[in-house]
Design a protein around this motif. Structure first.
Motif, mmCIF file in Angstrom:
data_model
loop_
_atom_site.group_PDB
_atom_site.id
_atom_site.type_symbol
_atom_site.label_atom_id
_atom_site.label_comp_id
_atom_site.label_asym_id
_atom_site.label_seq_id
_atom_site.Cartn_x
_atom_site.Cartn_y
_atom_site.Cartn_z
ATOM 1 N N THR A 150 0.036 4.257 0.564
ATOM 2 C CA THR A 150 -0.361 5.282 1.542
ATOM 3 C C THR A 150 0.299 5.033 2.898
ATOM 4 O OG1 THR A 150 -2.467 5.484 0.414
ATOM 5 C CG2 THR A 150 -2.349 6.385 2.637
ATOM 6 N N CYS A 151 0.269 3.758 3.359
ATOM 7 C CA CYS A 151 0.813 3.473 4.699
ATOM 8 C C CYS A 151 2.123 2.711 4.616
ATOM 9 C CB CYS A 151 -0.201 2.671 5.501
ATOM 10 S SG CYS A 151 -0.540 1.043 4.772
ATOM 11 N N CYS A 158 0.850 -1.197 0.000
ATOM 12 C CA CYS A 158 0.000 0.000 0.000
ATOM 13 C C CYS A 158 0.885 1.246 0.000
ATOM 14 C CB CYS A 158 -0.904 0.002 1.226
ATOM 15 S SG CYS A 158 -1.836 1.525 1.410
ATOM 16 N N GLU A 199 -6.757 3.480 2.841
ATOM 17 C CA GLU A 199 -6.482 2.994 1.482
ATOM 18 C C GLU A 199 -6.578 1.468 1.409
ATOM 19 O OE1 GLU A 199 -5.569 4.996 -1.129
ATOM 20 O OE2 GLU A 199 -5.161 3.398 -2.571
ATOM 21 N N CYS A 200 -5.990 0.757 2.396
ATOM 22 C CA CYS A 200 -5.882 -0.693 2.321
ATOM 23 C C CYS A 200 -6.662 -1.382 3.430
ATOM 24 C CB CYS A 200 -4.416 -1.111 2.395
ATOM 25 S SG CYS A 200 -3.633 -0.669 3.960
ATOM 26 N N CYS A 255 -5.500 2.054 7.929
ATOM 27 C CA CYS A 255 -5.238 2.916 6.779
ATOM 28 C C CYS A 255 -6.474 2.909 5.876
ATOM 29 C CB CYS A 255 -4.023 2.378 6.032
ATOM 30 S SG CYS A 255 -3.858 2.980 4.347
HETATM 31 ZN ZN ZN Z 1 -2.486 1.289 3.582
#
Ligand code: ZN
Ligand code: ZN
Length: 371
Positions: free
Chosen positions: A138-139, A136, A195-196, A193
């Motif tokens: 984002t994280c 991911c 995103e995921c 997160c």
């Molecule tokens: Zn993530």
């Protein structure tokens, strides 16, 4: 992981064959028989393979290059328990193992690619679209929302397991099972997160360029290391296997590196001899039909076949001559043929012929006829 390989069954195995293979392996690898961790891992693989291949929907997904179990891990926001938890619950797996790490290696992925004979014969570069998980962005695989951290699970105090005493016909048994609150990780992610959803990876569609070497054939697999599924927690990716499927060619059939084709020659041309221009896979050649050529005879064109995989040179092209007897004759043609028959004293047909001894040509003929 290639589930077919794990179970040792062919790709077109029937449900019954899959069941039989699984039963046999399960008996050999069952934790009660073989408690060492390596065998247990293998047993889990075998069981995962059976879970996928025994379910027509999952099997199809796998055949298409998907990963029916990969998306079902903890935190993927989907099906809840990961597969490991189920197995651990069944077999009390890893009684004294600590919590499961969130970072694990990803699964291998398999994708099939259809190629023309031209491409398998001479090699090519193919752009293939693959759907796999990647870490991911984002994280960075942590699974936590920005500025937050995982916390120790309150139910198992970070051990990842819950122990309980159960009564059974064997007496009291101590069993350990994955903690249902943290799913065995020992930690919880209170703020996943966005995103995921805490898995540390997301699914993406990417294009991978695959170099197909000359001479591959249906069933060959090309391994692209690290191009498979990213693991949970952005763990190292598994491998991507690209399996070759060769489309049937309209003229040439293939056997290993050799090609086979059939050439129709009119009876008169076969008797008189002729030269016929012919397109091979990559060249224009001429086939010389000798006077008196019999139907079923084979002309071999050296090195006009498929390039040899891992080697030099090429296979051959075998051209079988199919002599065509005219089926519609007008009066004049009939007259001419009758006259020819008379000249050759062929009005009365001969009887049976002795069987030919099996030689190379009868084998070649078999390989034409049997296809
Ligand atoms: Zn993530
Ligand atoms: Zn817990």
């Amino acid at each position: 992981m290639d589930y077919y390989e794990v179970l040792g069954v062919p790709r077109d195995a029937t449900a019954e064959e899959i069941k039989r293979a699984y039963r046999k392996l399960a008996r050999e690898l069952h934790p009660d028989v073989n408690p060492d961790p390596l065998t247990q891992d293998k047993f889990k693989d075998v069981t995962a393979a059976y879970e996928v291949l025994s379910d027509p929907e999952k099997r199809q997904m796998f055949d298409l290059g998907g990963d029916p179990l990969g998306g079902a891990g903890p935190g993927s926001g989907g099906t809840g328990f990961g597969f490991g938890d189920i197995m651990d619950a069944f077999f009390g797996g890893g009684g004294n193992q600590g919590p499961r790490p969130r970072v694990r290696r990803g699964q291998d992925a398999l994708i099939q690619v259809e190629l023309d004979l031209q491409e398998t014969a001479f090699g090519t570069v193919k752009d293939i679209t693959v759907d796999t998980a990647i870490g991911c962005p984002t994280c960075h695989g942590e699974g936590t929302a920005a500025g937050t951290d995982p916390v120790t699970c309150t139910m198992c105090q970070g051990r990842g397991q819950i122990q309980s005493v159960q009564r059974s016909f064997l007496g009291q048994v101590m069993t350990a099972r994955a903690c249902p609150q943290c799913k065995g990780y020992g930690t919880l992610i209170p703020h996943p997160c966005p995103e995921c959803a805490g898995d540390g990876r997301v699914r993406t569609r990417r294009t991978v360029s695959v170099k197909i070497p000359a001479g591959v054939e249906t069933g060959n697999r090309i391994r692209l290391a690290g191009e498979g599924e990213a693991g949970p927690g952005a763990g190292p990716a598994g491998d991507l296997y690209v399996e070759i499927h060769e489309r049937p060619h309209e003229v040439f059939s293939r056997e290993g590196d050799d090609l086979f084709a059939t050439l129709r020659v009119p009876m008169t041309a076969a008797a008189l001899g002729t030269t016929i221009p012919l397109a091979t896979l990559d060249d224009q050649i001429e086939i010389h039909v000798r006077p008196g050529t019999q139907s079923g005879s084979v002309e071999t064109v050296k090195a006009a076949g498929v390039n040899r995989l891992r080697g030099h040179g090429r296979g051959d092209l075998h051209v079988r001559i199919d002599v065509v007897t005219p089926s519609r004759l007008d009066a004049r043609q009939t007259e001419l043929l009758k006259e020819l028959a008379e000249l050759r004293s062929e009005e009365a047909p001969t009887g049976f012929e002795e069987q030919p001894r099996g030689g190379i040509f009868s084998r070649l003929k078999d390989s034409f006829g049997g296809k």
